[in-house]
Scaffold this motif. Structure first.
Motif, short mmCIF file in Angstrom:
data_model
loop_
_atom_site.label_atom_id
_atom_site.label_comp_id
_atom_site.label_asym_id
_atom_site.label_seq_id
_atom_site.Cartn_x
_atom_site.Cartn_y
_atom_site.Cartn_z
N ILE A 188 -3.41 4.93 1.43
CA ILE A 188 -3.86 5.15 2.81
C ILE A 188 -3.37 6.54 3.18
CG2 ILE A 188 -3.75 4.44 5.22
CD1 ILE A 188 -3.24 1.58 4.22
N ILE A 248 1.31 4.75 1.75
CA ILE A 248 0.92 5.42 2.99
C ILE A 248 1.51 6.83 2.98
CG2 ILE A 248 0.97 5.35 5.51
CD1 ILE A 248 1.37 2.31 5.28
N ILE A 255 -4.14 2.05 10.82
CA ILE A 255 -3.46 1.83 9.54
C ILE A 255 -3.54 0.35 9.15
CG2 ILE A 255 -1.19 1.88 8.39
CD1 ILE A 255 -0.55 4.36 10.15
N ASP A 310 -9.00 5.35 3.73
CA ASP A 310 -8.61 4.27 2.82
C ASP A 310 -9.56 4.21 1.63
OD1 ASP A 310 -10.90 2.47 3.26
OD2 ASP A 310 -10.09 2.21 5.29
N ALA A 336 -6.94 -0.33 7.78
CA ALA A 336 -7.08 0.27 6.45
C ALA A 336 -6.44 -0.62 5.39
CB ALA A 336 -6.46 1.66 6.44
N SER A 385 -8.59 -3.02 2.28
CA SER A 385 -8.49 -2.32 1.00
C SER A 385 -7.58 -3.11 0.04
CB SER A 385 -7.97 -0.89 1.19
OG SER A 385 -6.68 -0.91 1.79
N HIS A 427 0.84 -1.20 0.00
CA HIS A 427 0.00 0.00 0.00
C HIS A 427 0.88 1.26 0.00
CE1 HIS A 427 -2.86 -3.04 1.32
NE2 HIS A 427 -3.85 -2.19 1.04
#
Length: 615
Positions: free
Chosen positions: A529, A491, A516, A546, A519, A523, A489
């Motif tokens: 994120i 961030i 976090i 998210d 999220a 997702s 992801h």
């Protein structure tokens, strides 16, 4: 002054042929004496004679003549002159005569008039006058019939012991399902065959002709061809000039709706009692005026008291001091906001400190028209066993979590040592495997920390170590660490450069790691994120946004409950125990902050929390 006890006065009254009445006009108009002729006249016209009663004659007159009579008496009391007045007693049993009244004030020197002597003479009516009286009676009967027809109740007049219907208004005809032609002039038992099943009631109604007493039947269940329900039936005897009951006025009121409501209320009360008995709950009531507490039988057993009534201060004395302040403030807050309350607290049984019980009580206040609370009512449940089970469970979770931390820490150290040793090695498989093992160890460590925090929260042993620190810097650090653990992801931290808060940095870091981690779990890979931070009205608001699957609106109120997990096909394959958000909510609450979420299914979620900050 007239000597009313004088034998001379009594003799004069007795031998007078015409009816004579003596009024006393001060301080109030009353009849103080009369002769036998007046008494015989009143009995003949169907009246009941009582001393001091001045309403007998006015009640027999038309409105116009009644006003004239009162005006005449007032003039005599001030004018001191003899006055005559002719009136028509149209509502008596002898409406074909007139009465000539002659009023003579009793004058005593210059003193105010105190007594008036009235003599009465009957004057036979001629044909013209009789016709006028009959016209007035006809108008009076028309007014009565108008009232009779327009009355919102069912009304009828029954004649004789056969209960022959003389009058019946539309409301009662509708109830019977009959027309006037089918009932007028016909006995009730003939006109209405359904009365065959109400013989006991018919018998009681017929007895009125003997007893002369009215009869009222409450919640009478009546069934007719067109109606069925509950009614109040009132039967009023109507008498002739010989004081004999000749007719009965019947008034019927439909109370089906009220009775059904009362029955439903009683049914609901019984169901509530059964539910409370099954759940072993007790009920209580506090009168805020008298400051008295009333306990149900089960509540009395829970508190182990000999009396079901006690004073408010006595009741407060049963509660542990530490819990009393919390209980009192919670109830005051509920009273202020006019909301219900649900509280857990401990009591000393019979005032013995060594024996305690855990109780849960829920209730609400009730207010008068001015908005002032008059009493508080609620239910109480003994949760001692449940609480002890919870404490044992939390102790067990805490012990197991603590014991697992030791080997996990050692295992993590060995992995890190192996990673250090493998640096520069060409064995890429080993290096990659060690990285994955280390990642799983970190996840397991976070999971165990979560259980440990739950245990500490439930036992009340979690403490905050507050310091001043830069919240934005903490968010950036956590984002960088999370990016290494969650490379799938993107961030990003968005917001101000520096915000100083006074909080427990480690606990706030745990909150961020949880948000976090959630999220990322909910997702898709390669999604963003976003972590946002801003000041707003003396608070700092942190948001974790998210692009995940989103949350149904019906699940949002339960998200922060312990062990709650959203149940849907898309979440069944996602690991978790439902403690992360619960821990977040508890930590933020202990910082006097708030936590909430906004979400749309299929579009993503944004979790927010706020913390107080100094300017």
């Amino acid at each position: 002054m007239i000597d009313l006890a004088s034998s001379f006065l009594k003799a004069l009254l007795k031998h007078a042929k015409n009816p004579i009445i003596i009024f006393k006009i001060k301080p109030a108009l009353v009849v103080v004496e009369h002769n036998d002729a007046y008494q015989a006249l009143i009995e003949r016209i169907g009246g009941k004679l009582k001393f001091y009663d001045v309403d007998i004659i006015p009640s027999l007159l038309s409105d116009k003549e009644r006003d004239l009579l009162i005006e005449t008496i007032q003039e005599i009391s001030s004018g001191r002159n003899t006055t005559s007045l002719v009136i028509h007693p149209i509502y008596s049993n002898s409406p074909n005569v007139k009465w000539e009244l002659e009023f003579s004030p009793v004058v005593q020197n210059d003193q105010p008039i105190e007594y008036i002597i009235c003599s009465l003479r009957e004057i036979p009516m001629n044909e013209d006058n009789l016709e006028h009286i009959l016209l007035e009676l006809s108008e009076s009967e028309s007014r009565f019939r108008g009232f009779f027809e327009q009355a919102p109740l069912g009304m009828c007049v029954l004649r004789g012991t056969d209960l022959i219907t003389e009058y019946a208004n539309d409301n009662i005809l509708k109830l019977w399902g009959k027309t006037r032609k089918e009932v007028i002039g016909i006995a009730q038992e003939v006109a209405r065959p359904e009365l065959e099943h109400q013989k006991a009631i018919i018998k009681r109604v017929k007895e009125i002709f003997k007893t002369g007493q009215p009869l009222t039947l409450n919640e009478l269940k009546i069934s007719t061809p067109v109606a069925k329900g509950y009614f109040v039936a009132m039967y009023q005897p109507l008498k002739n000039d010989k004081n004999e009951v000749t007719r009965i006025l019947a008034i019927i009121k439909d109370i089906t709706e009220e009775v059904n409501f009362k029955n439903e209320l009683l049914k609901a009360k019984d169901i509530l009692k059964l539910a409370m008995d099954a759940s072993e709950m007790g009920s209580w009531n506090v009168d805020l005026g008298t400051k008295k507490v009333l306990l149900s039988e089960r509540a009395q057993q829970i508190y182990e008291l000999d009396n079901y009534r006690l004073g408010l201060e006595e009741a407060k004395g049963l509660i542990l001091k530490d819990d009393l302040d919390y209980l009192t403030s919670s109830i005051r807050k509920a009273l202020h906001n006019k909301t219900a309350f649900n509280i857990e607290y401990q009591i000393n049984v019979s005032g013995v400190p060594s024996k305690t019980k855990w109780l849960r009580t829920a209730g609400k206040a009730y207010y008068n028209k001015e908005g002032k609370a008059v009493y508080i009512a609620g239910a109480v449940l003994d949760i001692t066993e449940h609480k002890h089970d919870e404490i044992r469970k939390n102790d067990f979770i805490g012990m197991v979590s603590h014991e697992l931390k030791t080997p996990l820490t050692s295992l993590s150290a060995y992995i890190q040592l192996l990673q250090y040793k493998s640096k520069g090695s060409s064995d890429h498989f080993t290096i990659e495997t060690l990285g994955k093992v280390n990642l799983q160890l970190r996840r397991m460590s976070l999971m165990i920390d979560g259980f440990l925090n739950v245990s500490l929260l439930e036992s009340g042993k979690i403490l905050l170590n507050k310091t001043d620190f830069d919240l934005v810097n903490l968010l950036k650090t956590i984002a960088e660490e999370s990016q290494q653990v969650l490379p799938s992801h993107f961030i990003q931290v968005i917001g101000e450069e520096e915000i100083i808060v006074n909080a427990d940095m480690e606990k706030i870091a745990n909150v961020m790691n949880n948000l976090i981690g959630n999220a990322a779990k909910y997702s898709k890979k390669d999604s963003l994120i976003a972590i946002k931070c801003e000041r707003k009205k003396g608070r700092v608001i942190v948001a974790v946004e998210d692009e995940g699957i989103g949350i149904k609106e019906s699940d949002i109120p339960k998200l922060f409950e312990r062990f709650f997990r959203v149940d849907s096909p898309s979440t069944k394959t996602i690991a978790g125990f439902g403690v992360g958000l619960y821990i977040c909510a508890e930590v933020i609450a202990r910082h006097y902050g708030q936590i909430w979420v906004e979400s749309k299914v299929g579009e993503g979620s944004t979790f927010y929390f706020s913390l107080p900050i100094d300017n």
